[in-house]
Enzyme design. Sequence first.
Site, PDB file in Angstrom:
ATOM      1  CD  GLU A   1      -2.911  -1.961 -32.824  1.00 57.32           C
ATOM      2  OE1 GLU A   1      -3.277  -3.133 -32.576  1.00 57.32           O
ATOM      3  OE2 GLU A   1      -2.333  -1.133 -32.188  1.00 57.32           O
TER       4      GLU A   1
ATOM      5  CB  SER B   1      -2.789   9.524 -17.597  1.00 56.03           C
ATOM      6  OG  SER B   1      -2.947   8.100 -18.085  1.00 56.03           O
TER       7      SER B   1
ATOM      8  CG  HIS C   1     -10.395   6.790   3.137  1.00 59.55           C
ATOM      9  ND1 HIS C   1     -11.196   5.890   2.366  1.00 59.55           N
ATOM     10  CD2 HIS C   1      -9.180   6.440   3.370  1.00 59.55           C
ATOM     11  CE1 HIS C   1     -10.499   5.046   2.072  1.00 59.55           C
ATOM     12  NE2 HIS C   1      -9.226   5.189   2.807  1.00 59.55           N
TER      13      HIS C   1
ATOM     14  CG  ASN D   1      -9.245   4.087  -1.271  1.00 62.43           C
ATOM     15  OD1 ASN D   1      -7.772   4.558  -1.697  1.00 62.43           O
ATOM     16  ND2 ASN D   1      -9.320   3.004  -0.944  1.00 62.43           N
TER      17      ASN D   1
ATOM     18  NE  ARG E   1      -5.769   4.874   0.188  1.00 63.96           N
ATOM     19  CZ  ARG E   1      -6.074   4.255   1.632  1.00 63.96           C
ATOM     20  NH1 ARG E   1      -5.275   4.605   2.507  1.00 63.96           N
ATOM     21  NH2 ARG E   1      -6.916   3.154   1.431  1.00 63.96           N
TER      22      ARG E   1
ATOM     23  CG  HIS F   1      -0.932   7.874 -21.205  1.00 62.19           C
ATOM     24  ND1 HIS F   1      -1.746   9.300 -21.271  1.00 62.19           N
ATOM     25  CD2 HIS F   1      -2.064   7.157 -21.749  1.00 62.19           C
ATOM     26  CE1 HIS F   1      -2.846   9.135 -21.374  1.00 62.19           C
ATOM     27  NE2 HIS F   1      -3.187   7.959 -21.574  1.00 62.19           N
TER      28      HIS F   1
ATOM     29  CB  THR G   1      -0.985  -0.076   1.245  1.00 58.32           C
ATOM     30  OG1 THR G   1      -0.141  -0.167   2.389  1.00 58.32           O
ATOM     31  CG2 THR G   1      -1.899  -1.285   1.211  1.00 58.32           C
TER      32      THR G   1
ATOM     33  CD1 TRP H   1     -10.502   9.848 -20.787  1.00 61.98           C
ATOM     34  CD2 TRP H   1     -10.798   9.133 -22.858  1.00 61.98           C
ATOM     35  NE1 TRP H   1     -10.698   8.369 -20.647  1.00 61.98           N
ATOM     36  CE2 TRP H   1     -11.175   7.902 -22.000  1.00 61.98           C
ATOM     37  CE3 TRP H   1     -10.928   8.942 -24.166  1.00 61.98           C
ATOM     38  CZ2 TRP H   1     -11.119   6.795 -22.850  1.00 61.98           C
ATOM     39  CZ3 TRP H   1     -11.040   7.773 -24.836  1.00 61.98           C
ATOM     40  CH2 TRP H   1     -11.267   6.549 -24.001  1.00 61.98           C
TER      41      TRP H   1
ATOM     42  NE  ARG I   1      -4.323   6.969   8.906  1.00 61.23           N
ATOM     43  CZ  ARG I   1      -4.850   5.694   8.745  1.00 61.23           C
ATOM     44  NH1 ARG I   1      -3.906   4.775   8.437  1.00 61.23           N
ATOM     45  NH2 ARG I   1      -5.896   5.327   9.331  1.00 61.23           N
TER      46      ARG I   1
END
Length: 395
Positions: free
Chosen positions: A330, A185, A217, A249, A251, A190, A31, A90, A221
């Site tokens: 493409e 991004s 959140h 959230n 993160r 990218h 995390t 976008w 903290r």
Amino acid sequence: MPEVIYPLASTTWDFEEVQAATRLLESNQLTMGAEVRKFEEDFAQYIGTKYAVMFNSGSSANLGMLAALRYVRNSPVQEGDEVIVPAVSWSTTYYPVNQVGLTLKFVDVNLQTLNMDVNLVEQAIGPKTKAILAVNLLGNPAELNLLRKLSEKHNLVLLEDNCESLGAELDGEKTGSFGLAGTYSFFFSHHICTMEGGMVTTDSKDFAETLISMRAHGWTRGLENVNSVHNRSENDWDDLFRFVLPGYNLRPIELSGAIGQVQLRKFPLFLDWRRKNGKIFIDLFSGRDDLIVQEEIGRSSWFGFSLILNGKLRGKRSEILAHFAAHGVETRPIVAGNFTVNPVMKHLKYAPLDTLPNAERLHEEGFFIGNHHSDVENELKKVFEIFEEFSKGVK
């Protein structure tokens, strides 16, 4: 299916990214932590801003940026205020504006640069206008120096969606640093890739602190004891779960932070190749009666290469796309084309639309091919031969 000879994007990873990922997986620290913070510090230094706050995607970075604008101390916006946006970008350029209670005001783009038309921006400014959200499309800087002056003249906030334009420069400044904040991004296609990931940069400490809270959140903290969002108490237990803003959230994971550091070290070489490829593309495809190619403003970082059909090729896009596909090239729309024609508009709050002829022209006649972080001169020459074969067959 034919063999793909010219893909939209290619991997920028090698053994160094694998080593970074393996090291993180073995550490059990997955995390957000020290690796993300180090990447943020490195990234801010590269862009030339005081702060950088990482998110789990570029779309999340846009949401975080707009949310921070709404909830930062002494916020310059309130519910219902208008944000000027280009008609070509976008989807998640637009959604966050509404998601924090603001109203979209669309303006047309310049058909040569593909970025918002500055003259139309000034005409669109009204009593409810509080911000301009500039998009640097396909690596090409918008006219950010003029937009900054316009923002200062009318007391507006300038923001940048720079998700497609890492490394681009205008007048010696990197895009993403011209306004209050800019976003980036790190998705696969990218300029650098952290699997998923994004960033917001800013010189405002208050804004950075609001981003940090909104990202996790809406709690305190991660903030200093004395901060602009809500001062922490002297009770560490209470501070673990003190919620002060209606956050999310968003993160990133530690793995993305570690890989981001490796990618950023490599990026100057990636950027050099993209610009060399850009010169080759312009030499091959510009100056034709049957095509409009993107006009470079400042120094583009060449996310991709746009083609808008002109002259005898107008109305032939379906045929040329099929021709490219049959030969392994493409293609994609130029970002999302004229976004206002999408059915999702019925769910969005926006000011009355003016006509958008350039966005519509791009939508109907435009497409783009990819660029890469390595030498693709031979491949681009082959793409040109394929295009020429088609064009010569049209009378």
